[in-house]
Design an enzyme around this catalytic site. Structure first.
Site, short mmCIF file in Angstrom:
data_model
loop_
_atom_site.label_atom_id
_atom_site.label_comp_id
_atom_site.label_asym_id
_atom_site.label_seq_id
_atom_site.Cartn_x
_atom_site.Cartn_y
_atom_site.Cartn_z
CE LYS A 1 28.52 -12.14 -13.18
NZ LYS A 1 27.91 -11.39 -14.29
CE LYS B 1 25.43 -9.86 -9.49
NZ LYS B 1 25.52 -8.85 -10.57
CG ASP C 1 29.35 -8.32 -11.50
OD1 ASP C 1 29.82 -7.18 -11.38
OD2 ASP C 1 28.17 -8.53 -11.86
CG ASN D 1 26.78 -5.63 -9.58
OD1 ASN D 1 26.11 -6.56 -9.12
ND2 ASN D 1 26.75 -5.32 -10.87
CD GLU E 1 30.06 -8.90 -14.95
OE1 GLU E 1 28.92 -8.44 -15.02
OE2 GLU E 1 30.31 -10.13 -14.92
CG ASN F 1 25.93 -5.85 -16.32
OD1 ASN F 1 26.76 -6.23 -15.51
ND2 ASN F 1 24.74 -5.41 -15.95
CG ASP G 1 19.88 -7.96 -20.62
OD1 ASP G 1 18.86 -8.21 -21.28
OD2 ASP G 1 19.94 -8.14 -19.38
CG HIS H 1 23.27 -8.48 -17.60
ND1 HIS H 1 21.97 -8.00 -17.62
CD2 HIS H 1 23.69 -8.38 -16.32
CE1 HIS H 1 21.63 -7.62 -16.41
NE2 HIS H 1 22.63 -7.85 -15.60
CG ASN I 1 17.73 -8.80 -13.25
OD1 ASN I 1 17.60 -9.37 -12.17
ND2 ASN I 1 17.77 -7.48 -13.35
#
Length: 426
Positions: A195, A197, A225, A227, A250, A273, A297, A324, A326
């Site tokens: 994946k 980001k 992703d 975001n 995503e 997410n 999550d 998900h 962090n």
């Protein structure tokens, strides 16, 4: 002593800070120190149950309010604990910086976050009392190892303030550097999916990064992703190229309605997410048919049992499920692993930031990965125990670091003073 005679006598919350890499994202860049809280529940028969959760100032306020609520309960009184927390912990308390890309920062989820933290520690105690791993308390393991995905980030070589020596990963701002990062991570951990980001550079640059990864890893499923940092039109324009490259797409664009419109323009399934983080949003998504894959999550969905219920809901509505992540340490990783082990319809490898963290708070050091998986513990409870000496070190780092709320935007302005943080930016 009978099980129903055991009572929780003490509840402790210890904030910690650990080194975090200069990882770029849609909101800016990670600060040098990540904040977490360690929860310890002691019982009348001398047992200790542990959990890990967020460590920002609003969360510490909520956890402090919750400490007296759990004392006197049996570790098996999960429903009573939840009722007490919901009656006492109100949404929106504590202020702090809230990130759209990080639902765990939302104070509206205070009760769910507290319930989750206390539940994990209470399940740890239950497992110790009964001689069972937590996954058995969730219905039993359906897999003996849980797959995780390599989680790549665009990043700088070191933090602006240079608070400690640079990490070993180095800089990653080009496709070639991304590939090098992926090769190192896959080699070290054995991950079978990757994946990235995104939401950091222009879509064209990030698609070039995905293409470079596809060439270097022709057999690894890829995910991107951004975001929600791409506009709807940008996300639609990118879809034809990404359809040929991605396992799933995503959160490229903001909002459930935006994701629903995008779904009509891409073949790759949409994952989130961000836009499905409550049951109300789950119901809306079911009618809009926007998102096909939910990244759960347990930290903000209300715990491991709530995650198992959410998995059932995904199965009913024909949705895929993953998890998900962090910035976290081994206690959270092991809680995730127990939950994932007991979910039959875990259809995608889980996210984890764990390779980015260098420090630990558990005895025995860092958790080991085997071919991209974490072995499901078979010992009673959570399967890891707290290292008091390491806890003291990481707590001192919390006291010394000066950070009390995550603020990626302010940190980014140390590199780019004119960085706006406005989203969507592309």
């Amino acid at each position: 002593m009978r099980n129903n005679d055991i009572r929780i006598t003490h509840a402790r919350v210890t904030p910690i800070a650990f080194r975090d890499a200069p990882l770029l994202n849609a909101s800016g860049i990670h600060e040098p120190w990540a904040l977490r809280s360690i929860i310890e529940l002691e019982t009348s028969d001398g047992r200790l149950g542990i959990a890990e959760t967020y460590g920002d100032a609003p969360m510490l306020v909520a956890l402090e309010q919750a400490r007296p609520l759990v004392t006197g309960l049996s570790p098996f009184d999960l429903n009573a604990m939840e009722q007490r927390v919901r009656a006492s912990i109100k949404p929106g308390q504590g202020g702090g910086v809230q990130f759209e890309l990080a639902p765990g920062s939302h104070t509206a989820k205070n009760a769910e976050k507290v319930i989750s933290a206390l539940e994990v520690a209470m399940l740890d105690l239950q497992g110790q009392v009964l001689g069972l791993p937590i996954c058995d308390l969730l219905g039993g393991a359906v897999r003996d190892a849980v797959p995780y995905s390599a989680y790549l980030f665009y990043k700088y070589a070191e933090h602006a303030e240079k608070p400690y020596a640079p990490d070993a990963w180095g800089e990653a701002v080009t496709p070639e550097q991304l590939v090098k990062q992926a090769q190192a991570m896959v080699s070290q951990y054995g991950f079978k999916s990757i994946k990235l980001k995104g939401g950091v550079f222009t879509p064209a640059e990030e698609i070039a990064g995905i293409k470079a990864l596809r060439k270097a890893f022709p057999d690894h499923p890829l995910r991107l992703d951004p975001n929600a940092n791409w506009s709807l039109q940008t996300s639609i324009d990118a879809a034809p190229e990404l359809d040929e490259l991605l396992e799933y797409y995503e959160d490229p664009t903001p909002g459930l309605e935006g994701m629903a419109q995008l779904a009509a323009h891409c073949r790759s399934p949409l994952a989130t997410n961000m836009v499905v983080t409550t049951m109300d949003e789950f119901r809306r998504n079911a009618s809009l048919k926007a998102v096909k894959i939910l990244l759960s999550d347990h930290h903000y969905w209300g715990g491991l049992r709530a995650t198992a219920s959410l998995a059932r809901m995904c199965e009913v509505f024909g949705m895929g499920m993953s998890m998900h992540s962090n910035s976290h340490l081994g206690i959270s990783l092991m809680a995730m692993t127990h939950a994932a082990a007991a979910i039959p319809n875990l259809t995608y490898a889980c996210d984890t930031h764990y390779p980015w963290q260098e420090e630990e708070v558990i005895k025995g050091g860092r958790i080991q990965f085997d071919q991209g998986t974490v072995k499901v513990p078979t010992v009673p409870g959570l399967g890891v125990t707290l290292d008091p000496a390491r806890l003291a070190v990481l707590h001192q780092q919390y006291l010394d670091c000066g950070i009390r709320n995550r603020n990626d935007l302010a940190q980014m302005r140390k590199y780019q003073p004119d960085f706006s943080g406005v989203s969507p930016r592309f």
